[in-house]
Structures are given as structure tokens and as C-alpha cells.
Write a protein that holds these residues in place. Structure first.
Motif, mmCIF file in Angstrom:
data_model
loop_
_atom_site.group_PDB
_atom_site.id
_atom_site.type_symbol
_atom_site.label_atom_id
_atom_site.label_comp_id
_atom_site.label_asym_id
_atom_site.label_seq_id
_atom_site.Cartn_x
_atom_site.Cartn_y
_atom_site.Cartn_z
ATOM 1 N N UNK A 38 21.930 109.697 40.454
ATOM 2 C CA UNK A 38 22.944 109.234 39.511
ATOM 3 C C UNK A 38 23.312 110.346 38.534
ATOM 4 N N UNK A 39 22.334 111.102 38.091
ATOM 5 C CA UNK A 39 22.608 112.231 37.197
ATOM 6 C C UNK A 39 23.502 113.257 37.881
ATOM 7 N N UNK A 40 23.194 113.552 39.136
ATOM 8 C CA UNK A 40 23.998 114.501 39.902
ATOM 9 C C UNK A 40 25.423 113.984 40.083
ATOM 10 N N UNK A 41 25.555 112.688 40.353
ATOM 11 C CA UNK A 41 26.875 112.097 40.564
ATOM 12 C C UNK A 41 27.723 112.146 39.299
ATOM 13 N N UNK A 42 27.085 112.078 38.143
ATOM 14 C CA UNK A 42 27.822 112.021 36.880
ATOM 15 C C UNK A 42 27.670 113.312 36.063
ATOM 16 N N UNK A 43 27.538 114.429 36.746
ATOM 17 C CA UNK A 43 27.454 115.747 36.095
ATOM 18 C C UNK A 43 26.337 115.845 35.065
ATOM 19 N N UNK A 44 25.213 115.278 35.344
ATOM 20 C CA UNK A 44 24.016 115.355 34.504
ATOM 21 C C UNK A 44 24.224 114.782 33.101
ATOM 22 N N UNK A 45 25.173 113.879 32.944
ATOM 23 C CA UNK A 45 25.451 113.292 31.638
ATOM 24 C C UNK A 45 24.627 112.049 31.294
ATOM 25 N N UNK A 46 24.297 111.162 32.247
ATOM 26 C CA UNK A 46 23.673 109.895 31.838
ATOM 27 C C UNK A 46 22.278 110.050 31.219
ATOM 28 N N UNK A 47 21.492 110.990 31.700
ATOM 29 C CA UNK A 47 20.110 111.115 31.255
ATOM 30 C C UNK A 47 19.853 112.527 30.728
ATOM 31 N N UNK A 51 14.281 112.974 29.262
ATOM 32 C CA UNK A 51 14.096 111.671 29.897
ATOM 33 C C UNK A 51 13.709 111.838 31.361
ATOM 34 N N UNK A 52 14.418 112.724 32.072
ATOM 35 C CA UNK A 52 14.122 112.931 33.494
ATOM 36 C C UNK A 52 12.732 113.526 33.699
ATOM 37 N N UNK A 53 12.322 114.429 32.815
ATOM 38 C CA UNK A 53 10.972 114.993 32.916
ATOM 39 C C UNK A 53 9.909 113.924 32.674
ATOM 40 N N UNK A 54 10.132 113.083 31.687
ATOM 41 C CA UNK A 54 9.181 112.001 31.412
ATOM 42 C C UNK A 54 9.118 111.028 32.583
ATOM 43 N N UNK A 55 10.268 110.630 33.091
ATOM 44 C CA UNK A 55 10.289 109.693 34.221
ATOM 45 C C UNK A 55 9.683 110.323 35.476
#
Length: 159
Positions: A38-47, A51-55
């Protein structure tokens, strides 16, 4: 491309959730992959990267705990090596013939059989089998909580 990546992300999240119960599907890593897609699809904007490192770290932790927690439960309740090994065999047989609940039942019956083979009698055998069962339920709970949180954040940021 955005739609294709989002659909692939939804599939990963759903399959990841199913993987919480089926041991052959790596649930938390697939769910985490959904966030990346999803991040890739939305140009790394949503997260955020934090946050991604924690998840990602939580996905690794939950995956490790998936192997450790049942063993800790088994040991806490006095399971022997026989009980632990045969419970793993029982889990695999159970998930093949009675998915998904056969995994828990198979692990319990396998641990009970292993303890009886190891020479334990009655209550001690049942107690060790119960420890394996509790450990597996707690492990599944961790995975369901993580994958449920991923689905929440995924859906929240999808729109």
C-alpha cells in the motif's frame, strides 16, 4: 499500477489473517507485506518509515514468538521432549485432516501421546498436553492481534 498494488496488498492482508490459523502460511510477514504494497502504491505517503520499521519489527517478533510460546507453555506445564516432538507431529496431522481446528486438537493429542510414551501417567500427561494447547492458543492470539491491527491500518489508509 496503484490499483494492482492495492489489490495485491488486500490479498496479502487477508491471506496473512488466514495464516494466523494455518501454520503453513506465514501470516504476520504477509500482513506486513500488505503495508509495504500500500505504501508503494501511494508513493510512500500513508505510513511513516518509523511506523513501517515498528510494524516490521513486530512481524519478526510475532513470528519468533509463534515458535517460542508453545514451547514455553509446554515446558511450564512439564512436557517432555517426547511430548513436544509428538505434539508437533500431531499438529501437522491435525491441520491436514481437520483444518484449522485440527491443529490444536492434533497438538493436544500428540502431546498427550508423547507424554504417555515417555512414561508419564494420567494427570501429568494431561497437564503437559494442556500446556501445549495453551501455548498454541496464546501464539495464535498474538498473530491474530498483529494481523488484525495491520488490516485496521491498511483499511484506514486505503481510502
Amino acid at each position: 499500477m496503484e490499483i494492482a498494488l492495492t489489490i495485491l496488498g488486500v490479498l496479502c492482508a487477508l491471506i496473512g489473517f488466514v495464516g494466523c490459523i494455518f501454520p503453513v502460511i506465514p501470516g504476520p510477514p504477509l500482513s506486513f507485506l500488505a503495508l509495504i504494497l500500500l505504501s508503494l502504491a501511494k508513493n510512500w505517503e500513508p505510513f511513516t518509515s518509523t511506523f513501517l520499521l515498528i510494524m516490521g519489527g513486530l512481524a519478526v517478533l510475532v513470528t519468533i514468538l509463534d515458535y517460542v510460546v508453545p514451547l514455553v507453555g509446554a515446558k511450564k506445564y512439564g512436557a517432555s521432549k517426547w511430548g513436544i516432538w509428538i505434539s508437533m507431529i500431531g499438529m501437522l496431522i491435525g491441520v491436514l485432516f481437520f483444518p484449522p481446528w485440527g491443529m490444536l486438537f492434533g497438538a493436544f493429542v500428540g502431546a498427550l501421546a508423547g507424554e504417555l510414551l515417555a512414561g508419564k501417567k494420567g494427570r501429568k500427561s494431561f497437564q503437559a498436553a494442556w500446556g501445549v494447547f495453551v501455548g498454541n492458543v496464546v501464539s495464535i492470539g498474538f498473530k491474530l492481534a498483529y494481523c488484525g491491527a495491520v488490516i485496521f491500518f491498511f483499511v484506514k489508509e486505503m481510502f
